[in-house]
Motif scaffolding. Structure first.
Motif, mmCIF file in Angstrom:
data_model
loop_
_atom_site.group_PDB
_atom_site.id
_atom_site.type_symbol
_atom_site.label_atom_id
_atom_site.label_comp_id
_atom_site.label_asym_id
_atom_site.label_seq_id
_atom_site.Cartn_x
_atom_site.Cartn_y
_atom_site.Cartn_z
ATOM 1 N N ALA A 275 -15.815 25.875 -11.255
ATOM 2 C CA ALA A 275 -16.018 24.941 -12.373
ATOM 3 C C ALA A 275 -15.192 25.318 -13.599
ATOM 4 O O ALA A 275 -14.849 24.443 -14.408
ATOM 5 C CB ALA A 275 -17.495 24.873 -12.739
ATOM 6 N N LYS A 276 -14.830 26.585 -13.723
ATOM 7 C CA LYS A 276 -14.065 26.999 -14.911
ATOM 8 C C LYS A 276 -12.691 26.321 -14.980
ATOM 9 O O LYS A 276 -12.061 26.296 -16.038
ATOM 10 C CB LYS A 276 -13.919 28.524 -14.944
ATOM 11 N N PHE A 277 -12.242 25.749 -13.867
ATOM 12 C CA PHE A 277 -10.954 25.052 -13.863
ATOM 13 C C PHE A 277 -11.066 23.595 -14.327
ATOM 14 O O PHE A 277 -10.052 22.925 -14.496
ATOM 15 C CB PHE A 277 -10.333 25.080 -12.456
ATOM 16 N N ALA A 278 -12.283 23.119 -14.505
ATOM 17 C CA ALA A 278 -12.479 21.711 -14.890
ATOM 18 C C ALA A 278 -12.100 21.501 -16.354
ATOM 19 O O ALA A 278 -12.527 22.255 -17.232
ATOM 20 C CB ALA A 278 -13.927 21.302 -14.660
ATOM 21 N N ASP A 279 -11.304 20.472 -16.600
ATOM 22 C CA ASP A 279 -10.884 20.153 -17.973
ATOM 23 C C ASP A 279 -11.477 18.816 -18.412
ATOM 24 O O ASP A 279 -10.850 18.030 -19.100
ATOM 25 C CB ASP A 279 -9.357 20.122 -18.067
ATOM 26 N N PHE A 280 -12.703 18.566 -17.961
ATOM 27 C CA PHE A 280 -13.404 17.336 -18.323
ATOM 28 C C PHE A 280 -14.889 17.656 -18.463
ATOM 29 O O PHE A 280 -15.346 18.728 -18.058
ATOM 30 C CB PHE A 280 -13.186 16.258 -17.254
ATOM 31 N N ALA A 281 -15.625 16.730 -19.054
ATOM 32 C CA ALA A 281 -17.065 16.938 -19.266
ATOM 33 C C ALA A 281 -17.812 16.798 -17.946
ATOM 34 O O ALA A 281 -17.567 15.858 -17.188
ATOM 35 C CB ALA A 281 -17.592 15.931 -20.270
ATOM 36 N N TYR A 282 -18.709 17.714 -17.664
ATOM 37 C CA TYR A 282 -19.463 17.665 -16.407
ATOM 38 C C TYR A 282 -20.834 18.306 -16.569
ATOM 39 O O TYR A 282 -21.063 19.127 -17.460
ATOM 40 C CB TYR A 282 -18.702 18.379 -15.280
ATOM 41 N N ILE A 283 -21.732 17.885 -15.694
ATOM 42 C CA ILE A 283 -23.029 18.548 -15.525
ATOM 43 C C ILE A 283 -22.832 19.532 -14.369
ATOM 44 O O ILE A 283 -22.136 19.227 -13.395
ATOM 45 C CB ILE A 283 -24.130 17.537 -15.176
ATOM 46 N N ILE A 284 -23.432 20.704 -14.448
ATOM 47 C CA ILE A 284 -23.269 21.683 -13.378
ATOM 48 C C ILE A 284 -24.608 21.980 -12.701
ATOM 49 O O ILE A 284 -25.654 22.024 -13.348
ATOM 50 C CB ILE A 284 -22.609 22.992 -13.890
ATOM 51 N N ALA A 285 -24.553 22.138 -11.384
ATOM 52 C CA ALA A 285 -25.724 22.498 -10.577
ATOM 53 C C ALA A 285 -25.287 23.535 -9.551
ATOM 54 O O ALA A 285 -24.103 23.810 -9.392
ATOM 55 C CB ALA A 285 -26.270 21.253 -9.879
ATOM 56 N N GLY A 286 -26.254 24.085 -8.853
ATOM 57 C CA GLY A 286 -25.915 24.994 -7.753
ATOM 58 C C GLY A 286 -26.189 26.448 -8.060
ATOM 59 O O GLY A 286 -25.321 27.157 -8.566
ATOM 60 N N GLY A 287 -27.419 26.861 -7.770
ATOM 61 C CA GLY A 287 -27.754 28.282 -7.891
ATOM 62 C C GLY A 287 -28.211 28.732 -9.260
ATOM 63 O O GLY A 287 -28.306 29.933 -9.521
ATOM 64 N N ILE A 288 -28.514 27.803 -10.147
ATOM 65 C CA ILE A 288 -28.934 28.180 -11.502
ATOM 66 C C ILE A 288 -30.377 28.698 -11.481
ATOM 67 O O ILE A 288 -31.264 28.061 -10.920
ATOM 68 C CB ILE A 288 -28.838 26.988 -12.470
ATOM 69 N N THR A 289 -30.579 29.847 -12.098
ATOM 70 C CA THR A 289 -31.916 30.438 -12.239
ATOM 71 C C THR A 289 -32.083 30.907 -13.692
ATOM 72 O O THR A 289 -31.086 31.021 -14.420
ATOM 73 C CB THR A 289 -32.108 31.664 -11.322
ATOM 74 N N ILE B 125 -28.561 31.950 -15.802
ATOM 75 C CA ILE B 125 -28.138 30.719 -16.474
ATOM 76 C C ILE B 125 -27.052 30.942 -17.521
ATOM 77 O O ILE B 125 -26.217 30.067 -17.768
ATOM 78 C CB ILE B 125 -29.353 29.988 -17.107
ATOM 79 N N ASP B 126 -27.003 32.132 -18.099
ATOM 80 C CA ASP B 126 -26.030 32.385 -19.171
ATOM 81 C C ASP B 126 -24.593 32.133 -18.727
ATOM 82 O O ASP B 126 -23.795 31.570 -19.479
ATOM 83 C CB ASP B 126 -26.162 33.822 -19.700
ATOM 84 N N LYS B 127 -24.263 32.547 -17.500
ATOM 85 C CA LYS B 127 -22.863 32.365 -17.068
ATOM 86 C C LYS B 127 -22.526 30.889 -16.871
ATOM 87 O O LYS B 127 -21.369 30.490 -16.997
ATOM 88 C CB LYS B 127 -22.556 33.176 -15.811
ATOM 89 N N TYR B 128 -23.531 30.079 -16.587
ATOM 90 C CA TYR B 128 -23.318 28.621 -16.499
ATOM 91 C C TYR B 128 -23.151 28.032 -17.901
ATOM 92 O O TYR B 128 -22.276 27.212 -18.142
ATOM 93 C CB TYR B 128 -24.492 27.946 -15.793
ATOM 94 N N LEU B 129 -23.999 28.468 -18.822
ATOM 95 C CA LEU B 129 -23.928 27.963 -20.196
ATOM 96 C C LEU B 129 -22.607 28.348 -20.857
ATOM 97 O O LEU B 129 -22.065 27.586 -21.669
ATOM 98 C CB LEU B 129 -25.101 28.501 -21.018
ATOM 99 N N ASN B 130 -22.085 29.508 -20.496
ATOM 100 C CA ASN B 130 -20.827 29.977 -21.087
ATOM 101 C C ASN B 130 -19.634 29.089 -20.736
ATOM 102 O O ASN B 130 -18.594 29.153 -21.387
ATOM 103 C CB ASN B 130 -20.543 31.421 -20.682
ATOM 104 N N LEU B 131 -19.793 28.263 -19.684
ATOM 105 C CA LEU B 131 -18.737 27.304 -19.329
ATOM 106 C C LEU B 131 -18.766 26.084 -20.247
ATOM 107 O O LEU B 131 -17.871 25.256 -20.209
ATOM 108 C CB LEU B 131 -18.912 26.839 -17.877
ATOM 109 N N ASN B 132 -19.829 25.977 -21.030
ATOM 110 C CA ASN B 132 -20.034 24.858 -21.955
ATOM 111 C C ASN B 132 -20.019 23.495 -21.251
ATOM 112 O O ASN B 132 -19.303 22.573 -21.660
ATOM 113 C CB ASN B 132 -18.984 24.892 -23.072
ATOM 114 N N PRO B 133 -20.823 23.336 -20.197
ATOM 115 C CA PRO B 133 -20.922 22.026 -19.550
ATOM 116 C C PRO B 133 -21.691 21.067 -20.453
ATOM 117 O O PRO B 133 -22.320 21.497 -21.427
ATOM 118 C CB PRO B 133 -21.727 22.330 -18.277
#
Length: 204
Positions: free
Chosen positions: A140-154, A158-166
């Motif tokens: 997901a870090k390669f995405a250059d557009f706005a997105y919602i992220i799922a998959g393995g969040i606990t 969660i911090d590493k998902y939030l750090n991507l700023n989805p």
């Protein structure tokens, strides 16, 4: 940031959400252990806070079935998890439905595919393939557009998902204990996101 709790299947799950106020709840109508029948789904939607948006999750289903369920439940969003194409999505949009298009990503090329749907869907959701243990944040870090992220969040990771700023996070199994939604885990997710938002405000 949008918080979506997905895979709710009991009225008690709605009660917990009403206390915690996520932005969206996901009700699954595709084949899944978390699938809900539409009459129970109706009760759940009527019981939820008006501020919480309802999302129906479908996968490769006949479009007439999707329209029938979405209309009956007056869903705020239809989430498509299969191989639904532009024509399928356009038809739903023409009928006035808002659409979240979920794309399973494993490789950087899948991000390019996902980006195409930003032109037509209200939201694009990046997910990892079913049953995969892939660290989706690495793709997901390669995405250059706005997105919602799922998959393995606990609550723990969660911090590493939030750090991507989805634009949003979508959690299902990560807020469960023994297959049922767990209020403590749900609250931890909400608290982490709220803390992240405060940090963003200070830094912004």
């Amino acid at each position: 940031m949008i918080v979506k709790f997905c895979g709710l299947k009991r009225l008690s799950d709605i009660e917990m959400c009403n206390k915690l106020q996520p932005d969206m709840i996901g009700l699954i109508f595709a084949q899944s252990p978390r699938k809900v029948e539409k009459d129970l789904a109706k009760e759940m939607i009527l019981a939820k806070s008006p501020s919480i948006k309802s999302v129906g999750v479908f996968k490769d289903q006949n479009i007439s079935e999707v329209i029938e369920i979405a209309t009956y439940l007056q869903l705020d969003f239809v989430q498509l998890h299969g191989k639904e194409d532009y024509k399928y999505i356009n038809h739903l949009k023409d009928l006035g439905f808002k659409v979240i298009k979920a794309i399973e990503v494993e490789r950087q090329e899948d991000i390019t595919e996902a980006k195409r749907y930003t032109e037509i869907a209200d939201f694009v959701l990046l997910d990892r393939p079913k049953g995969s243990s892939l660290d989706i944040t690495e793709i997901a870090k390669f995405a250059d557009f706005a997105y919602i992220i799922a998959g393995g969040i606990t609550p723990e990771n969660i911090d590493k998902y939030l750090n991507l700023n989805p634009v949003g996070i979508d959690v299902s199994s990560g807020i469960e204990t023994d297959g049922f939604k767990d209020f403590t885990k749900m609250k931890k997710i909400i608290d982490k996101v709220n803390k992240y938002k405060v940090g963003e405000t200070k830094n912004g």
